[in-house]
Design an enzyme around this catalytic site. Sequence first.
Site, PDB file in Angstrom:
ATOM      1  N   ARG A 118       0.877  -1.180   0.000  1.00  0.00           N
ATOM      2  CA  ARG A 118       0.000   0.000   0.000  1.00  0.00           C
ATOM      3  C   ARG A 118       0.909   1.222   0.000  1.00  0.00           C
ATOM      4  O   ARG A 118       1.669   1.434   0.929  1.00  0.00           O
ATOM      5  CB  ARG A 118      -0.918  -0.007   1.225  1.00  0.00           C
ATOM      6  N   HIS A 145      -7.390   0.639  -6.546  1.00  0.00           N
ATOM      7  CA  HIS A 145      -7.613  -0.276  -5.418  1.00  0.00           C
ATOM      8  C   HIS A 145      -8.266  -1.552  -5.990  1.00  0.00           C
ATOM      9  O   HIS A 145      -9.449  -1.806  -5.763  1.00  0.00           O
ATOM     10  CB  HIS A 145      -8.517   0.411  -4.396  1.00  0.00           C
ATOM     11  N   GLN A 148     -10.196  -4.137  -3.816  1.00  0.00           N
ATOM     12  CA  GLN A 148     -11.501  -3.613  -3.393  1.00  0.00           C
ATOM     13  C   GLN A 148     -12.530  -3.796  -4.513  1.00  0.00           C
ATOM     14  O   GLN A 148     -13.646  -4.270  -4.278  1.00  0.00           O
ATOM     15  CB  GLN A 148     -11.360  -2.120  -3.047  1.00  0.00           C
ATOM     16  N   ASP A 240     -17.416   6.920  -1.769  1.00  0.00           N
ATOM     17  CA  ASP A 240     -16.186   6.776  -0.981  1.00  0.00           C
ATOM     18  C   ASP A 240     -15.876   8.153  -0.383  1.00  0.00           C
ATOM     19  O   ASP A 240     -16.472   9.167  -0.776  1.00  0.00           O
ATOM     20  CB  ASP A 240     -15.042   6.287  -1.892  1.00  0.00           C
ATOM     21  N   CYS A 280     -16.629   1.445   0.275  1.00  0.00           N
ATOM     22  CA  CYS A 280     -15.461   0.604   0.574  1.00  0.00           C
ATOM     23  C   CYS A 280     -15.070   0.668   2.046  1.00  0.00           C
ATOM     24  O   CYS A 280     -14.392  -0.234   2.537  1.00  0.00           O
ATOM     25  CB  CYS A 280     -14.287   1.001  -0.311  1.00  0.00           C
ATOM     26  N   ARG A 308     -13.911  -8.859   0.999  1.00  0.00           N
ATOM     27  CA  ARG A 308     -12.478  -8.612   0.793  1.00  0.00           C
ATOM     28  C   ARG A 308     -11.691  -9.879   1.136  1.00  0.00           C
ATOM     29  O   ARG A 308     -10.761 -10.259   0.430  1.00  0.00           O
ATOM     30  CB  ARG A 308     -11.994  -7.451   1.693  1.00  0.00           C
TER      31      ARG A 308
HETATM   32  N1   CP Z   1     -11.468  -0.414   2.096  1.00  0.00           N
HETATM   33  C1   CP Z   1     -10.200  -0.501   2.541  1.00  0.00           C
HETATM   34  O1   CP Z   1      -9.249  -0.723   1.783  1.00  0.00           O
HETATM   35  O2   CP Z   1     -10.086  -0.353   3.877  1.00  0.00           O
HETATM   36  P1   CP Z   1      -8.727  -0.193   4.700  1.00  0.00           P
HETATM   37  O3   CP Z   1      -8.151   1.152   4.375  1.00  0.00           O
HETATM   38  O4   CP Z   1      -9.149  -0.305   6.138  1.00  0.00           O
HETATM   39  O5   CP Z   1      -7.779  -1.296   4.301  1.00  0.00           O
HETATM   40  N1  NVA Z   2     -10.079   6.547  -1.372  1.00  0.00           N
HETATM   41  C1  NVA Z   2      -9.736   6.075  -0.059  1.00  0.00           C
HETATM   42  C2  NVA Z   2      -9.952   4.597   0.031  1.00  0.00           C
HETATM   43  C3  NVA Z   2      -9.660   4.005   1.383  1.00  0.00           C
HETATM   44  C4  NVA Z   2      -9.870   2.524   1.398  1.00  0.00           C
HETATM   45  C5  NVA Z   2      -8.298   6.433   0.237  1.00  0.00           C
HETATM   46  O1  NVA Z   2      -7.445   6.266  -0.638  1.00  0.00           O
HETATM   47  O2  NVA Z   2      -8.016   6.869   1.357  1.00  0.00           O
END
Ligand code: CP
Ligand code: NVA
Length: 325
Positions: A118, A145, A148, A240, A280, A308
């Site tokens: 990440r 993502h 997701q 989101d 999400c 997930r």
């Molecule tokens: N939706 C998602 O990726 O959640 P987290 O940021 O908690 O991993």
């Molecule tokens: N768009 C959000 C998604 C979190 C799962 C972010 O990148 O923070």
Amino acid sequence: MNERRPAISETPQRRLGKDLLSLAPIPAPDVLRLLQVARDLKAAPRQSPSSYLLTGMTLGLLFEKPSTRTRVSFEAGMNQLGGQSLFLDFEKIQLSRGESLSDTAQVLSRYLDGLVIRTFEQATLEEWARHTSIPVINGLTDLGHPCQALADLMTIWEKMDCLKGLKLAYIGDGNNVANSLLEASVKVGMHIAIGCPRGFEPDPHIVAQAQMEARQTGGSAVITHDPLDAANGADVVYTDVWTSMGQEQDQARRLTALAGYQVNDQLMNEAKPSAIVLHCLPAHRGEEITASVLDGPQSVVLDQAENRLHVQKAILAEWIGHSSS
Ligand code: CP
Ligand code: NVA
């Protein structure tokens, strides 16, 4: 070892490439196959043969941003498939003191069987993929993502019994989640309408690719600045956060610009009465979505979060399970 790792699918090893960096290069039949594997795994009892699929393997998780779902579902999923996971706090490894990405990637490849990353820039993820000999899975970047989006498709399929021909309305910021949803939805012949303010559109390259792919699958991808128009007749309504991780300094401007793009009861009136609501998570009640909708009867966000786990087990089976067997 091989007899203890029954192949979940009969596809050749690494058919889908070494890494899962985005959904763009994955052919539609493979997306559907992954979703079917995920559904099979969800239905399978914990002690099924798949419990041994990744015995002796270790998955690394290298996260430069916070996470609840992605981290925990990958760790639990790896466990359920017989393997182990190792969370690598970015601040606690030598990378944070200047060790090169290339050296770190090559060293980690000697210990691990796969790496979920990440990070911020998609280019950084691609650099990890270039320097590792093990599969790299996108655990979220500023651009996409994909894990997701696969869980989202699985949830829609479960709840609506089909994917092709459904309309998905994504309301709000055209961010990483919107980008991956675009890639995912047109692949399976869905119609996606993104309702976002000017200047908050999804990545233009991904939009163009999605529109091209939609022409082959019978789906469509439309970007509109009218949220009610986007939501009109939708089978699925998705939103989101307005401020993604890394955008905190821009929060005030975002709250103002996105104020008219809230998923609330009025917007839900535009969607079909049978529509489901996805998010999400994490969510900000009162910003991108009201509590009445997020906690209401049309919301399936907890099933979506659960999926997930199942979809990522299918990903691990495909990318890690097939990479060295
Ligand atoms: N939706 C998602 O990726 O959640 P987290 O940021 O908690 O991993
Ligand atoms: N768009 C959000 C998604 C979190 C799962 C972010 O990148 O923070």
